[in-house]
Design an enzyme around this catalytic site. Structure first.
Site, PDB file in Angstrom:
ATOM      1  N   CYS A  40      44.348  24.038 -21.343  1.00  0.00           N
ATOM      2  CA  CYS A  40      45.473  23.332 -20.720  1.00  0.00           C
ATOM      3  C   CYS A  40      45.995  24.082 -19.504  1.00  0.00           C
ATOM      4  O   CYS A  40      46.358  25.264 -19.609  1.00  0.00           O
ATOM      5  CB  CYS A  40      46.588  23.166 -21.749  1.00  0.00           C
ATOM      6  SG  CYS A  40      48.139  22.539 -21.064  1.00  0.00           S
ATOM      7  N   TYR A 171      46.320  14.296 -11.993  1.00  0.00           N
ATOM      8  CA  TYR A 171      46.521  13.410 -13.136  1.00  0.00           C
ATOM      9  C   TYR A 171      46.837  11.984 -12.687  1.00  0.00           C
ATOM     10  O   TYR A 171      46.413  11.015 -13.331  1.00  0.00           O
ATOM     11  CB  TYR A 171      47.636  13.949 -14.039  1.00  0.00           C
ATOM     12  CG  TYR A 171      47.183  15.093 -14.907  1.00  0.00           C
ATOM     13  CD1 TYR A 171      46.735  14.877 -16.200  1.00  0.00           C
ATOM     14  CD2 TYR A 171      47.189  16.399 -14.420  1.00  0.00           C
ATOM     15  CE1 TYR A 171      46.305  15.929 -17.004  1.00  0.00           C
ATOM     16  CE2 TYR A 171      46.753  17.452 -15.203  1.00  0.00           C
ATOM     17  CZ  TYR A 171      46.316  17.220 -16.491  1.00  0.00           C
ATOM     18  OH  TYR A 171      45.881  18.260 -17.268  1.00  0.00           O
TER      19      TYR A 171
END
Length: 301
Positions: A40, A171
């Site tokens: 992450c 994203y």
């Protein structure tokens, strides 16, 4: 996404920097565990800052595996599938011990109180901010000044643009639901990357000649760019390796102690390509690119 806004501060006093919307917890070596995942980018920040400041013996580290289901990140890397300190199989347990009806997503990084197994905070920008400002008495003697006073106003502007246009920008490309949304996200991302490429043509790091928090925040996105974002998120105007200043800068940071050892390309690829079945329904994880290129000379010294 709304995060738990608690902060850890010296003697539980009100901090000098930033708002306080949640509870204050005291700085106390050995009390807290940083739960993160190498996959992450947001958690990767916290691991890097912990390394750079020398907090490894003060705040312990628990690592979740790269894949998870809709419930939670899991400790499947540990023997028996349980975190050896917290005794948990899922990070979700720490959230539920604090908030039994916790309604939002279970995210990393998270700071957990070791003795109770309760979540303290998952507010990732403040976690790294407070590692620097509030844990100073426990920093390594040669720890870098990640928030130089003279540069903070400019840093805030740079980090805001990096966050909105690059960290989040990839994203927006990857999860765009329409062609027009994707086209807009793609254009915004590349305007920002072109700005960064130009900025880094005249300075070694984002703020000049020394590493700051701004570099940590940009690096974790750059480290994932060619391996994941270029193809999986369709950010494919150019690869990072085709942008000479950004690529040299990224290698420079990767080869700096505290950065490169936190990057596990296999875990990174497995996370995105396996978890995001809506984008990659086959779950096939690509074999490349070759990580050895990150060790090539960067020429930015």
């Amino acid at each position: 996404m709304t995060y738990v806004p608690d902060r850890i501060t010296r003697e539980s006093r009100r901090p000098e920097h930033g708002p306080v919307e949640g509870e204050l917890w005291p700085v106390e070596p050995g009390r807290y565990r940083l739960v993160a995942a190498l996959a992450c980018p947001w958690a990767n920040r916290a691991i890097i800052v912990r390394n750079l400041l020398g907090l490894e013996d003060v705040i312990s580290l628990g690592l979740c595996g790269p894949t998870h289901d809709e419930r939670s990140w899991t400790f499947d890397l540990d023997p028996g599938g349980r975190d050896p300190v917290l005794g948990m199989e899922r990070l979700q347990e720490a959230y539920f011990r604090r908030f039994p009806d916790y309604p939002r997503g279970i995210t990393v990084p998270a700071v957990v109180e070791e003795s109770t197994g309760r979540l303290v905070t998952n507010d990732f920008p403040w976690i790294t901010h407070d590692f620097f400002h509030e844990w100073r008495e426990h920093h390594r003697a040669d720890a870098p000044d990640l928030w130089p006073v003279a540069l903070r106003d400019e840093m805030d502007r740079v980090m805001k643009r990096v966050f909105t246009e690059v960290n989040n920008g990839v994203y927006r490309c990857g999860f765009a639901g329409t062609q027009s949304a994707y086209d807009d996200a793609y254009a915004r991302l590349w305007v920002a990357l072109d700005w960064l490429e130009e900025r880094l043509s005249t300075r070694r790091y984002l703020m000049g000649e020394a590493i700051t928090e701004a570099d940590v925040r940009l690096f974790t996105t750059l480290a994932r760019f060619d391996a994941v974002y270029h193809g999986h998120f369709k950010t494919n105007r150019q690869k990072l390796v085709e942008l000479p200043h950004l690529w040299g800068y990224a290698r420079d940071l990767f080869q700096t102690p505290g950065f490169g050892e936190t990057i596990d390309f296999e875990q990174i690829k497995k996370h995105y390509y396996v978890v995001h079945r809506d984008i990659n329904p086959t779950g096939i994880v690509p074999a490349g690119p070759d990580p050895a290129v990150w060790l090539e000379p960067h020429g930015r010294g």
